[in-house]
Design a protein around this motif. Sequence first.
Motif: not given
Lengths: 359, 359
Positions: A258-269
């Motif tokens: 099970l892997k996480g998915v990387e997204i831009p910090l601005s989206d995560f916030e």
Amino acid sequence: MFRKVSTLLIASLLSFGANAQPKGKREPLVTQEQGSFLVGGTTLTEPGKFEVANALKPQGQTLHGDHAYAFYQIPVKAHKYPLVFLHGAGESKKTWESTPDGREGFQTIFLRRGYGVYLLDQPRRGEAGKSTVATTITPTPDEQFWFTQFRIGNYPDYFPGSQFPKDTAALEQFFRQMTPNTGAFDANIVSNACSKLFDRIGDGILITHSQGGGIGWFTAIKNPKVKAVIAYEPFSSFVFPAGELPKPIQSASLFGELKGVEIPLSDFEKLTRIPIIIYYGDNIADQPTTVWNKDHWRAGLEMAKIWAATINKHGGHAKVVHLPDLGIKGNTHFPFSDLNNLQIADLLSDFLRENNLNK
Amino acid sequence: MFRKVSTLLIASLLSFGANAQPKGKREPLVTQEQGSFLVGGTTLTEPGKFEVANALKPQGQTLHGDHAYAFYQIPVKAHKYPLVFLHGAGESKKTWESTPDGREGFQTIFLRRGYGVYLLDQPRRGEAGKSTVATTITPTPDEQFWFTQFRIGNYPDYFPGSQFPKDTAALEQFFRQMTPNTGAFDANIVSNACSKLFDRIGDGILITHSQGGGIGWFTAIKNPKVKAVIAYEPFSSFVFPAGELPKPIQSASLFGELKGVEIPLSDFEKLTRIPIIIYYGDNIADQPTTVWNKDHWRAGLEMAKIWAATINKHGGHAKVVHLPDLGIKGNTHFPFSDLNNLQIADLLSDFLRENNLNK
């Protein structure tokens, strides 16, 4: 299965406690409005000009597809924020309707509790079957796998104390309610349609199941009208800011690591600005095991906890509830339709109230 | 889009005339019960024994498919016979829900009029997508064909006085509500599932659209719990007793000549024991023409009249209503969702009352 009722007492409806679990006949439902629509999607247009005399030729003709379908009911004196329900893999909005043994599902339970309720069929599923991409559907006998994957038990055995109804008619309903994709699952297309739904209906609360969990995060990122997310047993698509991906979690899952998915910090916030709660049921391993279904969900639960901690580290408000920690035992992958679904609904009502979302 | 209403007056609901066409806000709907289930269908079982350790292998696993899906709502103090609605080709139960421009469809109109309402997705369609046979779905731009075939007009022109709403948003909803087969259409499978529905719910009234028309005849033959059939614009599958087939009707239809279907007299006679009414809309040619959509439906209307005469010759009670003969103009292939659908509903209410089916 239908109860004959000849009396109509609105007064008793209004005094119907949110947490009551009546046996036998229910009070009438009082709905201000109901209906359905398609939302989002895209349009293909074949080059050329349509001619009535050549109407079987594609030239100049269109295909509208990849929309979601929504069935909605708005009670009288509805709370401010409606609840939007998104199913998981292999399911449709049926997931939230009657339970496999015919009890009321979250659709009707939360309508009774005064919330507007929207049930979605995601693009390329159910009533939203019109897809812009081709697919081949092959009937595959796999229901005993799903019984096991969804932690009803290790087929043919139910887990001891399982909250899944034990009669064969209920199990048959459960198997029949699965329905295939009419085009490949595409998280971007699904979350686009969900976001368009919120553009249409305004502020609301998104409730997801399983594979829908990732769609919940993506929709909340795309649309600030999503005021909270409740996720039942999300598995894939836990999103992390660039540079903060946890290492993959190994398990005996038949779906691999099970892997996480990387997204831009601005989206995560954007996910740190709304309350989020995640629920998992019972029969999830608390340490690695070779029992693949219990270990699959161990990985999911572990990743969910890492994810919530990351949200909260960034100033957010995410919580993971493992139901057995509250003394609630026996829940499958479908807590909202299990035998104790009114108890599960009460937890959701509590969450909404605690976050002032039941105005 | 939602109207805020703070009053709740059941008395006003009960005094709400069946034929009233209120503008603006509607009275609340008062429902005793609602829910959904799967019904009918079959089960495939792969030979062998299921082993949890080999759960991705098909051995010993099942596939339940070819069932119908039903969403039902039962009003307080319901009439004795519920109404069961079956969609046509390319459609789902959405056909009977909100109209393309968002007005109430027959689902809600007849719930308001005190009938239990069951909406079906036929096997291999919509929420009943799980099929026992494989299929490939290929996106095909064909919506301008359907606009024309369904007599909204000759695309891009609406017929003068068309009862289809003229705004582009409505047309988009109409195009998006079509949804593909997830397995080949099979009249026997569909009518079997419909018959199983009547076994489950008891006596009721079957209302069909278009391709569903043939399913209506077959279901009524299979199950005496079908107490009446109302068919909107049936086309194919008019059934005749052996030896009484009319000659095929030639037309400019893109579907070719229209033939009847021969069945045993003993089956045909079952259709003479219940009231049947058939409605057709406007813009159907009254004599042969090369305008293929108008001529397609001319053939259908002619065959329907021959069929009703045959039913009545055998002692039955069938009637064909061509709406323009009543002065009702502009209806498309979907009279129940056209702009004048309350007027169309009134005709159905009249039929039910005249046949003592509104007890």
